[in-house]
Design an enzyme around this catalytic site. Structure first.
Site, PDB file in Angstrom:
ATOM      1  N   SER A 152      83.148  83.471  70.269  1.00 26.70           N
ATOM      2  CA  SER A 152      84.563  83.419  69.899  1.00 26.70           C
ATOM      3  C   SER A 152      84.970  84.659  69.135  1.00 26.70           C
ATOM      4  O   SER A 152      84.150  85.265  68.424  1.00 26.70           O
ATOM      5  CB  SER A 152      84.797  82.177  69.026  1.00 26.70           C
ATOM      6  OG  SER A 152      86.058  82.216  68.397  1.00 26.70           O
ATOM      7  N   TYR A 176      83.352  77.031  61.372  1.00 26.32           N
ATOM      8  CA  TYR A 176      83.282  77.108  62.839  1.00 26.32           C
ATOM      9  C   TYR A 176      82.893  78.515  63.282  1.00 26.32           C
ATOM     10  O   TYR A 176      81.956  78.704  64.066  1.00 26.32           O
ATOM     11  CB  TYR A 176      84.625  76.724  63.458  1.00 26.32           C
ATOM     12  CG  TYR A 176      84.759  77.182  64.893  1.00 26.32           C
ATOM     13  CD1 TYR A 176      84.000  76.592  65.896  1.00 26.32           C
ATOM     14  CD2 TYR A 176      85.612  78.233  65.241  1.00 26.32           C
ATOM     15  CE1 TYR A 176      84.092  77.032  67.216  1.00 26.32           C
ATOM     16  CE2 TYR A 176      85.710  78.666  66.546  1.00 26.32           C
ATOM     17  CZ  TYR A 176      84.944  78.066  67.538  1.00 26.32           C
ATOM     18  OH  TYR A 176      85.031  78.509  68.833  1.00 26.32           O
ATOM     19  N   LYS A 180      79.304  80.233  65.220  1.00 27.41           N
ATOM     20  CA  LYS A 180      79.242  81.154  66.366  1.00 27.41           C
ATOM     21  C   LYS A 180      78.507  82.441  65.982  1.00 27.41           C
ATOM     22  O   LYS A 180      77.686  82.964  66.752  1.00 27.41           O
ATOM     23  CB  LYS A 180      80.650  81.472  66.850  1.00 27.41           C
ATOM     24  CG  LYS A 180      81.405  80.295  67.441  1.00 27.41           C
ATOM     25  CD  LYS A 180      80.783  79.795  68.724  1.00 27.41           C
ATOM     26  CE  LYS A 180      81.644  78.761  69.415  1.00 27.41           C
ATOM     27  NZ  LYS A 180      81.037  78.244  70.664  1.00 27.41           N
TER      28      LYS A 180
END
Length: 370
Positions: A152, A176, A180
């Site tokens: 991402s 989050y 990643k």
């Protein structure tokens, strides 16, 4: 027909189309796709099936519906193997690989809501990072060392230098994004320790739109966390109005600007990365974005044009941590993969509206809670 939980995973035999992807021995390449019934996973599986790959989809259905894969099979006129399994269950993962001659993995599975990750960091680290470790161990056990990872643009954090390039420092600002980033670091270390691994890290920006048939699309469980599905649900009457967070940014209309990419372009990028890995060892990183930015208000007005209705919205204060602008530099993907986003903002809105209008409750039947 899908293979359901409790039944033995089965390989589907078919006659490959002309130009189908195959090994040097002529065997069809088989790809295991985690998170396969989700938004990006289902669209990528459709593209893979159309290109002749054999597919095993793995999903725990915590944030998706198996109906998506039934529709994928209808569109592709091809069957696939579906296994309901959780990446936190090593035994289930081992069974998913057993006896299937998997050649490569595309890894989508994971929690993905920024706000929720701030509230539930342990759940995000456990699910995203531990789940990936389990997947990598299962791959290694079964001799599968070709992986396309769904990363991402959040790994760049709030870097103000635009457009964002792959060699910029990673500095994710929420749990989050840090999952990643940590997975990228794990994969980098893994490939450095064992050159047999071939890995693609795909950093995508804002996936939107739907398949032009209107049969598959984005179906968030609960209130949407992203702008496009929220606008679509307002347009179809499921929600009252769109909240626009921040109207005083240094942008052309004061609202935040983002790089939106049609999900079908994104699916094509995954297939291009998979093809590239077949002939190129090592670990490779690519941005998948259009390189063009659109503001929140521009999205709302473009969706109004596609739907032929007025979409109510209200201006609100900025959200903590939101950047004024986020744009990809996709030139490396074009150079290495020959990949470039093709769809326009108009087609993104038209396809998203067609999906939402045809499926006002998503994949759920009328009357089921959305």
């Amino acid at each position: 027909m899908l293979t359901r939980p409790g039944s033995r995973p089965r390989s589907i035999l078919f006659c490959p189309r002309s130009g189908a992807s195959s090994t040097s021995e002529g065997r069809t390449i088989k790809v295991l796709v985690t998170g396969g019934s989700g938004y990006i996973g289902s669209h990528t599986i459709l593209r893979l099936l159309e290109d002749g790959y054999g597919i095993t989809a793995v999903d725990n259905l915590s944030n998706s519906q198996p109906e998506s894969l039934l529709r994928v099979q209808k569109l592709a006129q091809r069957e696939l193997v579906f296994i309901e399994a959780d990446l936190l269950d090593p035994a289930a993962l081992d069974a998913a690989f057993a006896g299937q001659q998997i050649d490569a993995v595309i890894h989508f599975a994971g929690y993905k809501a920024v706000g929720e990750s701030v509230q539930q960091p342990l759940g995000y680290y456990r699910n995203n990072v531990t789940g990936t470790l389990n997947l990598l161990e299962a791959m290694d056990t079964h001799g599968v060392r070709q992986l396309v990872f769904s990363s991402s643009a959040t790994v760049y954090g709030n870097n103000p230098d635009m457009p964002l390039q792959e060699d910029y420092a990673r500095d994710a600002t929420n749990p989050y994004g840090r999952t990643k980033q940590q997975i990228e670091e794990i994969l980098t270390d893994l490939q450095a320790s064992d050159p047999r691994w071939r890995i693609a890290l795909l950093r995508y920006f804002n996936p939107v739109g739907a398949h032009p048939s209107g049969l598959i699309g984005e179906d968030p469980q609960g209130p949407p966390n992203n702008l496009f599905p929220y606008v679509a649900q307002v347009a179809v009457g499921r929600r009252d109005r769109v909240g626009v967070f921040g109207s005083d940014y240094p942008t052309r209309d004061g609202t935040g600007v983002r790089d939106y990419i049609h999900v079908m372009d994104l699916a094509a990028g995954h297939v291009a990365a998979l093809d590239y890995l077949a002939g190129n060892p090592g670990i490779h990183t690519w941005n998948l974005g259009s390189g063009t930015g659109h503001s929140v208000l521009e999205i709302i007005h473009a969706f109004e044009a596609a739907a032929g209705i007025t979409i109510p919205y209200e201006l609100a204060d900025r959200r903590l941590g939101d950047a004024p602008v986020s744009l990809a530099d996709p030139s490396r993907a074009f150079r290495d993969l020959g990949w470039k986003a093709q769809e326009t903002l108009a087609s993104m809105c038209a396809d998203a509206w067609r999906w939402q209008q045809n499926n006002p409750n998503g994949y759920r039947a009328a009357g089921q809670p959305a």
